[in-house]
Write a protein that holds these residues in place. Structure first.
Motif, PDB file in Angstrom:
ATOM      1  N   ASP A  45      13.985  21.082  -0.591  1.00 52.41           N
ATOM      2  CA  ASP A  45      12.857  22.210  -0.328  1.00 52.41           C
ATOM      3  C   ASP A  45      12.054  21.750   0.719  1.00 52.41           C
ATOM      4  OD1 ASP A  45      11.210  24.593  -1.497  1.00 52.41           O
ATOM      5  OD2 ASP A  45       9.747  22.936  -1.394  1.00 52.41           O
ATOM      6  N   ALA A  46      11.845  22.602   1.660  1.00 53.21           N
ATOM      7  CA  ALA A  46      11.374  22.193   3.040  1.00 53.21           C
ATOM      8  C   ALA A  46       9.869  21.728   2.814  1.00 53.21           C
ATOM      9  CB  ALA A  46      11.257  23.305   4.179  1.00 53.21           C
ATOM     10  N   VAL A  47       9.131  22.858   2.125  1.00 53.09           N
ATOM     11  CA  VAL A  47       7.553  22.162   1.909  1.00 53.09           C
ATOM     12  C   VAL A  47       7.465  21.022   0.993  1.00 53.09           C
ATOM     13  CG1 VAL A  47       5.516  23.044   0.644  1.00 53.09           C
ATOM     14  CG2 VAL A  47       6.923  24.780   1.973  1.00 53.09           C
ATOM     15  N   TYR A  48       8.432  20.859  -0.133  1.00 52.77           N
ATOM     16  CA  TYR A  48       8.354  19.607  -0.803  1.00 52.77           C
ATOM     17  C   TYR A  48       8.626  18.398   0.137  1.00 52.77           C
ATOM     18  CZ  TYR A  48       8.757  16.088  -4.511  1.00 52.77           C
ATOM     19  OH  TYR A  48       8.751  15.161  -5.253  1.00 52.77           O
ATOM     20  N   ARG A  49       9.668  18.449   1.052  1.00 53.41           N
ATOM     21  CA  ARG A  49      10.045  17.382   1.869  1.00 53.41           C
ATOM     22  C   ARG A  49       9.045  16.954   2.813  1.00 53.41           C
ATOM     23  NH1 ARG A  49      10.598  13.319   3.538  1.00 53.41           N
ATOM     24  NH2 ARG A  49      12.247  12.207   4.088  1.00 53.41           N
ATOM     25  N   LEU A  50       8.392  18.092   3.415  1.00 59.43           N
ATOM     26  CA  LEU A  50       7.320  17.694   4.296  1.00 59.43           C
ATOM     27  C   LEU A  50       6.265  17.207   3.689  1.00 59.43           C
ATOM     28  CD1 LEU A  50       7.628  21.039   6.562  1.00 59.43           C
ATOM     29  CD2 LEU A  50       8.525  18.554   7.094  1.00 59.43           C
ATOM     30  N   GLY A  51       6.122  17.585   2.444  1.00 60.13           N
ATOM     31  CA  GLY A  51       4.877  16.769   1.812  1.00 60.13           C
ATOM     32  C   GLY A  51       5.142  15.440   1.347  1.00 60.13           C
ATOM     33  N   ILE A  52       6.302  15.049   1.157  1.00 59.08           N
ATOM     34  CA  ILE A  52       6.623  13.537   1.223  1.00 59.08           C
ATOM     35  C   ILE A  52       6.564  13.053   2.482  1.00 59.08           C
ATOM     36  CG2 ILE A  52       8.626  11.889   0.601  1.00 59.08           C
ATOM     37  CD1 ILE A  52       7.233  13.528  -1.745  1.00 59.08           C
ATOM     38  N   ALA A  53       6.743  13.482   3.542  1.00 61.60           N
ATOM     39  CA  ALA A  53       6.475  12.809   4.787  1.00 61.60           C
ATOM     40  C   ALA A  53       5.064  12.859   5.330  1.00 61.60           C
ATOM     41  CB  ALA A  53       7.044  13.984   6.235  1.00 61.60           C
ATOM     42  N   TRP A  54       4.084  13.618   4.616  1.00 60.05           N
ATOM     43  CA  TRP A  54       2.691  13.268   4.749  1.00 60.05           C
ATOM     44  C   TRP A  54       1.959  12.552   3.690  1.00 60.05           C
ATOM     45  CZ3 TRP A  54       0.237  15.923   0.946  1.00 60.05           C
ATOM     46  CH2 TRP A  54       0.705  17.218   0.424  1.00 60.05           C
ATOM     47  N   GLN A  55       2.966  12.003   2.743  1.00 68.76           N
ATOM     48  CA  GLN A  55       2.188  11.410   1.573  1.00 68.76           C
ATOM     49  C   GLN A  55       1.307  10.139   1.913  1.00 68.76           C
ATOM     50  OE1 GLN A  55       2.230  11.786  -2.234  1.00 68.76           O
ATOM     51  NE2 GLN A  55       2.026  13.670  -1.006  1.00 68.76           N
ATOM     52  N   ASN A  56       1.492   9.450   2.952  1.00 66.82           N
ATOM     53  CA  ASN A  56       0.637   8.377   3.393  1.00 66.82           C
ATOM     54  C   ASN A  56      -0.411   8.619   4.122  1.00 66.82           C
ATOM     55  OD1 ASN A  56       1.689   7.708   6.338  1.00 66.82           O
ATOM     56  ND2 ASN A  56       3.511   8.318   5.313  1.00 66.82           N
ATOM     57  N   ASN A  88       0.860  -1.080  -0.173  1.00 69.12           N
ATOM     58  CA  ASN A  88      -0.045  -0.017   0.008  1.00 69.12           C
ATOM     59  C   ASN A  88       0.816   1.293  -0.089  1.00 69.12           C
ATOM     60  OD1 ASN A  88      -2.113   1.774   1.911  1.00 69.12           O
ATOM     61  ND2 ASN A  88      -2.934   0.715   0.006  1.00 69.12           N
ATOM     62  N   ASP A  89       0.523   2.038   1.044  1.00 68.46           N
ATOM     63  CA  ASP A  89       1.325   3.533   1.066  1.00 68.46           C
ATOM     64  C   ASP A  89       2.733   3.400   1.172  1.00 68.46           C
ATOM     65  OD1 ASP A  89      -1.118   4.965  -0.064  1.00 68.46           O
ATOM     66  OD2 ASP A  89      -1.639   5.284   1.960  1.00 68.46           O
ATOM     67  N   ALA A  90       3.462   4.215   0.831  1.00 70.12           N
ATOM     68  CA  ALA A  90       4.847   4.139   1.344  1.00 70.12           C
ATOM     69  C   ALA A  90       5.462   5.506   1.641  1.00 70.12           C
ATOM     70  CB  ALA A  90       5.670   3.546   0.162  1.00 70.12           C
ATOM     71  N   SER A  91       6.722   5.466   2.324  1.00 69.17           N
ATOM     72  CA  SER A  91       7.409   6.874   2.720  1.00 69.17           C
ATOM     73  C   SER A  91       8.771   6.458   2.614  1.00 69.17           C
ATOM     74  CB  SER A  91       7.141   7.297   3.856  1.00 69.17           C
ATOM     75  OG  SER A  91       7.600   8.706   4.320  1.00 69.17           O
ATOM     76  N   VAL A  92       9.681   7.433   2.557  1.00 70.99           N
ATOM     77  CA  VAL A  92      11.146   7.113   2.556  1.00 70.99           C
ATOM     78  C   VAL A  92      11.916   7.948   3.628  1.00 70.99           C
ATOM     79  CG1 VAL A  92      11.308   6.753  -0.148  1.00 70.99           C
ATOM     80  CG2 VAL A  92      11.508   8.960   0.589  1.00 70.99           C
TER      81      VAL A  92
END
Length: 622
Positions: free
Chosen positions: A583-594, A154-158
């Protein structure tokens, strides 16, 4: 007809008044912050992320420009120890080697002030435009009422779990009987795995029988919270959760599932796990606490178990974690720091608290994080409302819950960031709205009179400045001008893929391009044998700038969940940018992707046709 118009005017007036009542005076704050140098933010120390892929025309090579490097840095590319470029490459971070083959080996060396720097890691050549990461699928099982189930990825993060400068994948396994909160029924156990990109499984965490499976129950945060160079994992746990070393949290025998398969009693925990081993580091009682189930809007457990979570730089320099509960009615957010081996609570925001009642019912199935008001510290954009870095309400629009929102510099013609959102309540004055991220002030909106379920924002038409947004039968400019009633085929997701500055459409196992001249969609990639997740949401396991240059990779599972496939672009581009992961906004967006209903990540700056030169990120690495 007049009655309808009058009702509409009353709704608009009420919403405007509510917004004005709840927006604090920002002018003094802006004055105080004027001229102040913002703090550098802690970010990951990454390797070059070099990738090489065989194509019909040779081998395509791509690498990162790191946010810690000067803008003047240039690069040399080597194949099997031989330099391929005559002069250092200054205009891009990719290269096509027409003489390369699948047996070649590549490296890149930065050039700073005329001096060649040490070599990057070496990269072997992929034979196709994706890399397979083998998975170890959990065995299926049977629920107490005799229903069999199986598992799919299912969902993933990195995150960089072991501090080697390369990302690892953290993956959630979803049982086939996972449930929406509105549905009764038992579910199988939820598992969280960590994999290196070579397919090595680092650990598996089993959440146990007292955590229900579904999109709204388990939001896992992967981030280096304490600045030691290695990411931790934070998530909600319960009695029977087993960490990556086999240790059981709480009681191994407790079973709080009721006859409907719901878990509405028993202890709830928040646990921090060590990234490289999955070992439990700390466990505390979960806040926001469940309390009385009916206090969240119903008595059967739909609204009480609506969870969101995010990472935010609440002090402007180092990351904190924010755990949340509720958005249909009551909304509660609790912020923590993980520093020096201790979990410390910072603040609690509760819509039930005095002065916060206007924030009830404004949350989405998702959220975003950004320094919305320009003070250097992050706000949580929680649907149609926002919470300031100090846990105080920043504003509530009163426009109500929705399923999709997008926060970025969507309109570069005006200062600051914007939030585009769709709204579910038919009584809301707006079915879709664009607001100022700092104040909640309406920039423009469209009345729908119904549930608008999907909405997307991306620059897909270079003829109009800024991002385009589309929902509810309309394609609009950033200024709210309707361009067309013909919409792109996807209102789900976006991806920077083909090399221009427009964003492509990502839906199911496809990447498409919007042909803005002919108002139609053109397919660029179909990932045969790969599948998307989450039903009609049709989202990938993850889409992010994981390797190579600034463009994004897409991770899909194979149809049988035996592997994940990491797809990367092989299109040459002359656009050069710092890795989006710095880029902080993008990196935090990856953290909340799941978290909840996946939404695409966005940058903190305008990335699209006519963009200004990207600024060097204000970051440091541990």
């Amino acid at each position: 007809m007049n009655k309808g118009r009058n009702r509409w005017r009353k709704l608009l007036t009420a919403a405007s008044l509510l917004t004005l009542m709840l927006v604090p005076a920002l002018s003094e704050k802006a004055e105080a912050d004027a001229g102040r140098t913002l703090q550098a933010r802690q970010m990951e120390s990454l390797k070059r992320g070099l990738v090489a892929v065989k194509t019909d025309n040779g081998v395509f090579i791509s690498w990162r420009l790191l946010g810690t490097e000067p803008s003047s840095v240039s690069f040399n590319v080597y194949r099997n120890g031989q330099k391929l470029n005559n002069a250092p490459i200054t205009s891009s971070t990719n290269f096509l080697d027409s003489n390369g083959n699948v047996n070649s080996s590549y490296e890149v060396r930065a050039v700073v002030n005329g001096e060649e720097q040490p070599s990057s890691e070496k990269a072997a050549v992929w034979g196709e435009n994706y890399k397979s990461v083998r998975l170890q699928k959990p065995s299926g099982g049977r629920t107490p009422d005799g229903v069999s189930y199986s598992y799919s990825a299912n969902d993933a993060s990195v995150g960089d779990l072991d501090g080697d400068g390369e990302y690892e994948i953290i993956l959630k396994w979803d049982p086939s009987n996972s449930k929406d909160n509105s549905q009764d029924g038992y579910t199988g156990e939820v598992f969280i795995d960590a994999y290196k990109l070579d397919g090595t499984r680092m650990w598996r965490i089993g959440l146990g029988k007292n955590i229900r499976a579904g999109a709204h129950y388990t939001q896992f945060l992967v981030y280096d919270f304490d600045g030691d160079g290695k990411a931790e994992i934070a998530m909600k746990t319960a009695d029977g959760t087993k960490d990556g070393r086999g240790k059981v949290i709480g009681s191994a025998d407790a079973d709080y599932r009721n006859a409907q398969g719901r878990i509405l009693s028993g202890p709830e925990y928040l646990t921090i796990f060590k990234g490289d081993s999955g070992q439990e580091l700390a466990t505390v009682d979960y806040e926001p606490a469940r309390g009385n189930v009916a206090d969240w809007g119903d008595s059967y457990g739909n609204r009480v178990d609506r969870f969101l979570a995010c990472v935010a730089y609440l002090d402007g320099e180092r990351p904190s974690l924010v755990m949340a509960r509720g958005y249909y009615t009551r909304t509660v957010l609790v912020a923590y720091n993980w520093r020096g081996g201790k979990l410390t609570k910072l603040w609690t925001f509760d819509s039930n608290s005095s002065g916060n009642h206007g924030y009830a019912g404004q949350g989405n199935h998702n959220l975003s994080v950004a320094d919305a008001d320009g003070d250097g510290k992050d706000e949580i954009l929680y649907g149609a409302m926002a919470v300031d870095h100090d846990g105080k309400g920043l504003y509530s629009t009163g426009w109500g819950h929705g399923d999709a929102m997008h926060a970025s510099d969507l309109d570069p013609a005006r200062a600051g960031m914007e939030v585009f959102q769709v709204h579910e309540n038919s009584g809301s004055p707006y079915g879709l709205s664009l607001r100022d991220a700092a104040t909640g002030k309406l920039l423009w909106g469209v009345h729908a009179g119904k549930d608008v379920g999907r909405g997307m924002a991306a620059d897909i038409d270079p003829r109009h400045p800024g991002a385009e947004v589309w929902a509810n039968g309309g394609l609009y400019t950033a200024k709210g001008v309707k361009i067309s009633s013909t919409l792109p085929s996807s209102t789900n997701f976006g991806v920077w893929w083909d090399g221009d500055l427009q964003r492509e459409l990502l839906d199911s196992n496809r990447i498409d391009k919007w042909d803005y001249k002919n108002s139609k969609t053109i397919n660029l990639l179909t990932a045969a044998g790969a599948s998307a997740n989450n039903g009609t949401k049709a989202t990938p396991a993850l889409s992010a700038d994981l390797i190579g240059d600034w463009r994004e990779e897409v991770i899909w599972r194979t149809d049988d969940s035996s592997a994940l496939r990491i797809y990367t672009t092989t299109n040459v581009t002359n656009h050069r940018m710092y890795t989006l992961m710095h880029d902080a906004v993008y990196r935090l967006g990856i953290a909340w992707q799941n978290v909840g209903y996946n939404q695409p990540p966005h940058t903190g700056f305008y990335l699209g046709e006519g963009m200004s030169a990207q600024q060097k990120p204000n970051i440091y690495t541990p």
